[in-house]
Design an enzyme around this catalytic site. Sequence first.
Site, PDB file in Angstrom:
ATOM      1  N   ASP A  82      24.593  73.700  11.382  1.00  0.00           N
ATOM      2  CA  ASP A  82      24.107  74.404  12.566  1.00  0.00           C
ATOM      3  C   ASP A  82      24.376  73.626  13.852  1.00  0.00           C
ATOM      4  O   ASP A  82      24.764  72.453  13.824  1.00  0.00           O
ATOM      5  CB  ASP A  82      22.612  74.739  12.430  1.00  0.00           C
ATOM      6  N   ASN A 135       8.053  74.565   8.886  1.00  0.00           N
ATOM      7  CA  ASN A 135       7.728  75.972   8.613  1.00  0.00           C
ATOM      8  C   ASN A 135       8.552  76.540   7.462  1.00  0.00           C
ATOM      9  O   ASN A 135       8.588  77.737   7.241  1.00  0.00           O
ATOM     10  CB  ASN A 135       7.924  76.826   9.878  1.00  0.00           C
ATOM     11  N   HIS A 167      11.897  76.318   7.128  1.00  0.00           N
ATOM     12  CA  HIS A 167      13.272  76.734   7.423  1.00  0.00           C
ATOM     13  C   HIS A 167      14.298  75.783   6.811  1.00  0.00           C
ATOM     14  O   HIS A 167      14.013  74.607   6.583  1.00  0.00           O
ATOM     15  CB  HIS A 167      13.504  76.931   8.935  1.00  0.00           C
ATOM     16  N   GLU A 170      15.136  80.645  10.130  1.00  0.00           N
ATOM     17  CA  GLU A 170      13.694  80.638  10.322  1.00  0.00           C
ATOM     18  C   GLU A 170      13.030  81.635   9.371  1.00  0.00           C
ATOM     19  O   GLU A 170      13.713  82.495   8.796  1.00  0.00           O
ATOM     20  CB  GLU A 170      13.388  81.012  11.788  1.00  0.00           C
TER      21      GLU A 170
HETATM   22  C1  GLP Z   1      16.176  71.038  12.372  1.00  0.00           C
HETATM   23  C2  GLP Z   1      17.479  71.339  11.653  1.00  0.00           C
HETATM   24  C3  GLP Z   1      17.285  71.470  10.167  1.00  0.00           C
HETATM   25  C4  GLP Z   1      16.458  70.308   9.674  1.00  0.00           C
HETATM   26  C5  GLP Z   1      15.087  70.370  10.271  1.00  0.00           C
HETATM   27  C6  GLP Z   1      14.161  69.249   9.810  1.00  0.00           C
HETATM   28  O1  GLP Z   1      15.525  72.167  12.863  1.00  0.00           O
HETATM   29  N1  GLP Z   1      18.139  72.512  12.135  1.00  0.00           N
HETATM   30  O2  GLP Z   1      18.552  71.529   9.530  1.00  0.00           O
HETATM   31  O3  GLP Z   1      16.378  70.338   8.270  1.00  0.00           O
HETATM   32  O4  GLP Z   1      15.210  70.302  11.672  1.00  0.00           O
HETATM   33  O5  GLP Z   1      14.414  68.113  10.552  1.00  0.00           O
HETATM   34  P1  GLP Z   1      13.844  66.688  10.203  1.00  0.00           P
HETATM   35  O6  GLP Z   1      14.651  66.218   9.037  1.00  0.00           O
HETATM   36  O7  GLP Z   1      14.078  65.863  11.420  1.00  0.00           O
HETATM   37  O8  GLP Z   1      12.419  66.846   9.871  1.00  0.00           O
END
Ligand code: GLP
Length: 247
Positions: free
Chosen positions: A67, A136, A138, A143
């Site tokens: 992404d 959440n 995702h 989402e």
């Molecule tokens: C972002 C990314 C996700 C990731 C998530 C969790 O929103 N788009 O791909 O898995 O955050 O991030 P973190 O690993 O920093 O908790």
Amino acid sequence: MQVIIVRGKEEMGRRAAALIAEQMRRRPHFVLGLATGSSPLPMYQEWIRMNKAGELDFSTTITFNLDEYVGLPPTHEQSYRHFMNANLFDHVNIAKAATHVPDGMAADPEAFCEAYEAMIDDVGGIDYQVLGIGSNGHIAFNEPGSSLASRTRVVNLTQRTIKDNSRFFARVEDVPTRAISMGIGTILEAERIVMLTYGANKADAVAKALEGPVTATVPGSALQLHPKVTWVIVEDAATKLKLEWRR
Ligand code: GLP
């Protein structure tokens, strides 16, 4: 599903790095699906160590990131392209031209999304997909409510994700509200998947995704539909699991 519960994030990184490296060594032109966020960082650090020690070669590896924020140029410090360069690509012997991150500045984002899927198909699909999970539930930027069959597309971020990710920006108003994200359907086509998680703030999402029903309300639960998923979970994120995963 394979679930590995570990003591700390360094161990999480080492276990996941070893799982993927074992597959990478079997096949040249390995296609990696990569993720940003703090969860995969310990694994990237281990890959960098392995690469410098001559234990893992990236010279023929191809990568596709999940992404990117819409509206951030690759030079922006919070763009996912910048994150990947700074945290992995600049430190291993990968060919930058073989690394792909969605273009958040694409003039025609819909056309870009279709082309991104076509590029993945052209190299034969993703061999190993790396994932983290949002608080959440995702995955990538799919989402809650995203179709389990969704493809790469432009998505709106939820307020919770914007708030979670605002820690990296000066002000919450600076966080982009839209992103390009691989879809859940796209992710499920990877041959293998590893999910990395740590932190007490992930315990609910981990329990719902692993032990709850498969539902678009918890995008991470879609991984239950995939035959080769490994969850590497630090114990602080595993506290709400009820099934006997530790054998
Ligand atoms: C972002 C990314 C996700 C990731 C998530 C969790 O929103 N788009 O791909 O898995 O955050 O991030 P973190 O690993 O920093 O908790």
